[in-house]
Design an enzyme around this catalytic site. Structure first.
Site, short mmCIF file in Angstrom:
data_model
loop_
_atom_site.label_atom_id
_atom_site.label_comp_id
_atom_site.label_asym_id
_atom_site.label_seq_id
_atom_site.Cartn_x
_atom_site.Cartn_y
_atom_site.Cartn_z
N ARG A 111 185.56 28.25 96.59
CA ARG A 111 184.28 29.38 96.66
C ARG A 111 184.99 30.38 95.99
O ARG A 111 185.46 30.76 96.62
CB ARG A 111 184.24 29.53 98.47
CG ARG A 111 183.03 30.34 99.01
CD ARG A 111 183.44 30.75 100.20
NE ARG A 111 182.01 31.41 100.63
CZ ARG A 111 181.05 30.77 100.63
NH1 ARG A 111 180.24 29.80 101.22
NH2 ARG A 111 179.92 31.93 101.33
N HIS A 138 175.23 27.21 94.49
CA HIS A 138 175.51 27.12 95.89
C HIS A 138 174.73 25.03 95.88
O HIS A 138 174.18 25.05 96.65
CB HIS A 138 174.92 27.54 97.10
CG HIS A 138 175.60 27.85 97.96
ND1 HIS A 138 176.37 26.96 98.09
CD2 HIS A 138 175.15 28.44 99.41
CE1 HIS A 138 177.46 27.27 99.76
NE2 HIS A 138 176.41 28.25 100.43
N GLN A 141 175.70 23.80 99.53
CA GLN A 141 174.02 23.76 100.68
C GLN A 141 173.01 22.89 100.43
O GLN A 141 172.73 22.80 101.20
CB GLN A 141 174.22 25.67 100.85
CG GLN A 141 172.74 25.43 101.36
CD GLN A 141 173.24 25.85 102.84
OE1 GLN A 141 173.81 26.69 102.83
NE2 GLN A 141 172.62 25.38 103.36
N ASP A 234 166.71 33.39 101.52
CA ASP A 234 168.20 33.59 102.30
C ASP A 234 168.28 35.24 101.94
O ASP A 234 167.26 35.51 102.23
CB ASP A 234 168.55 33.86 100.92
CG ASP A 234 169.79 33.75 101.24
OD1 ASP A 234 170.62 33.69 101.64
OD2 ASP A 234 171.16 33.27 99.63
N CYS A 278 170.28 29.56 105.17
CA CYS A 278 171.37 29.35 104.39
C CYS A 278 172.47 29.66 105.48
O CYS A 278 173.46 29.65 105.89
CB CYS A 278 172.00 28.88 103.27
SG CYS A 278 172.41 30.78 102.29
N ARG A 306 175.58 20.56 106.43
CA ARG A 306 176.61 20.84 105.50
C ARG A 306 177.80 19.94 105.64
O ARG A 306 178.40 19.62 104.63
CB ARG A 306 177.55 22.44 105.92
CG ARG A 306 176.32 23.59 105.58
CD ARG A 306 175.98 23.24 103.20
NE ARG A 306 177.23 23.47 103.42
CZ ARG A 306 177.74 24.93 102.60
NH1 ARG A 306 177.57 25.88 103.12
NH2 ARG A 306 179.03 24.48 101.98
#
Length: 321
Positions: A111, A138, A141, A234, A278, A306
């Site tokens: 990450r 991402h 996700q 988001d 998310c 996830r």
């Protein structure tokens, strides 16, 4: 040839379906696979459990917990490496780090900030490298999001998905690429100056031509929302891009104020539309409390997924080594 997962289009439509099918299987039977348990093809125990390096340059809740839990569920050992806890990126190059890690771990999960770093890591690594979030994409996700949509809608191909808000961020890019890979009609809405780069739009359009999906990028939220089956948003302030003053923060909120997912916005979507976020969420800004906590929200299923989606991804990648 080692397969990596750095961007959503690293999976074809058929491969994406394979991963999602496996995720659904692992959700039903969480301990049915022992990918990292140190078993030979005949099922005999070998020297021990395999280790997965999980590297965090950015803070995390869901990514850290879901990967650590998933690796343990698969019989492995998660080696969590926090920011500043290794030589990566300052005393040692990414390439040299990859060459060291590939001799000690079975998979590398990272990450980070720059997508270019992940690409350099993957180019030097003989073990799978997974993008657990970068500034550009991402993709893990989105596997969870697609699994969630499929659970609630029964299918993906042909559905319309509207994303509202900061459309120049990693989530908007991944919604475009993963959504059209699944054959969905993806509509992205954000203000001028906060829309996806043309290169991402072009890549999504090319993939959509293969899968029957479509791409729409607009500054009009109502156009994006019209009869949408799925509504996603988001945070308006992405990690690492925080305004440097209260005035700048207020200006950002004002700029995005017409792109919030509230009751008025949801009135444009299909009556049975589901809502994704998310997380972390900022109620009263990008999403209203009565929406994220309301009956159309599938956010908590999305968060749980996830775990299942990433377990499936790791199994899928390891099966192809």
């Amino acid at each position: 040839m080692t397969r990596h997962f750095l961007v959503d289009t690293d999976l074809t439509q058929a491969e994406q379906t394979e991963v999602l099918d496996l995720a659904a299987e692992l959700k039903r039977a969480p301990y049915s696979r022992s990918t990292y348990a140190g078993l030979d093809p005949a099922g005999a125990a070998t020297a021990g459990r395999q280790t997965v390096a999980v590297i965090f340059d950015k803070t995390s809740t869901r990514t850290r917990v879901s990967f650590a839990t998933g690796i343990a569920d698969l019989g492995g050992v998660p080696l969590i490496i926090g920011a500043g806890e290794s030589q990566l990126g300052h005393k040692e190059s990414i390439t040299d780090t990859a060459k060291v890690l590939e001799r000690m771990v079975s998979t590398i999960v990272w990450r980070t900030y720059a997508q270019a770093g992940l690409e350099e890591m993957a180019a030097a690594s003989k073990v799978p490298v997974i993008n657990a979030l970068s500034d550009d994409y991402h993709p893990c996700q989105l596997l969870a999001d697609l699994l969630t949509i499929r659970e609630h809608k029964g299918t993906l191909a042909g559905l319309s998905l509207a994303y509202l808000g900061d459309a120049a961020n990693n989530m908007a890019n991944s919604y475009l690429l993963a959504g059209v890979t699944a054959g969905m009609h993806v509509r992205i809405a954000g203000p001028e100056g906060h829309l996806p780069q043309q290169s991402v739009i072009d890549q999504a359009t090319a993939r959509a031509a293969e899968t029957g999906g479509s791409v729409l990028v607009t500054t009009d939220p109502a156009t994006a929302l019209a009869d949408a089956d799925v509504v996603a948003t988001d945070t308006w302030i992405s990690m690492g891009q925080e305004p440097d003053s209260a005035g700048a923060k207020d200006a950002t909120f004002e700029l995005f104020s017409s792109y919030g997912v509230d009751a008025a916005a949801m009135a444009h979507a299909a009556p049975d539309a589901v809502v994704l976020h998310c997380l972390p969420a900022y109620r009263g800004y990008e999403i209203a409390a009565d929406v994220i906590d309301g009956p159309q929200s599938v956010v908590w299923d999305e968060a749980e997924n996830r775990l299942h989606a990433q377990k499936a991804l790791m199994v899928w990648l390891m099966d192809r080594r």
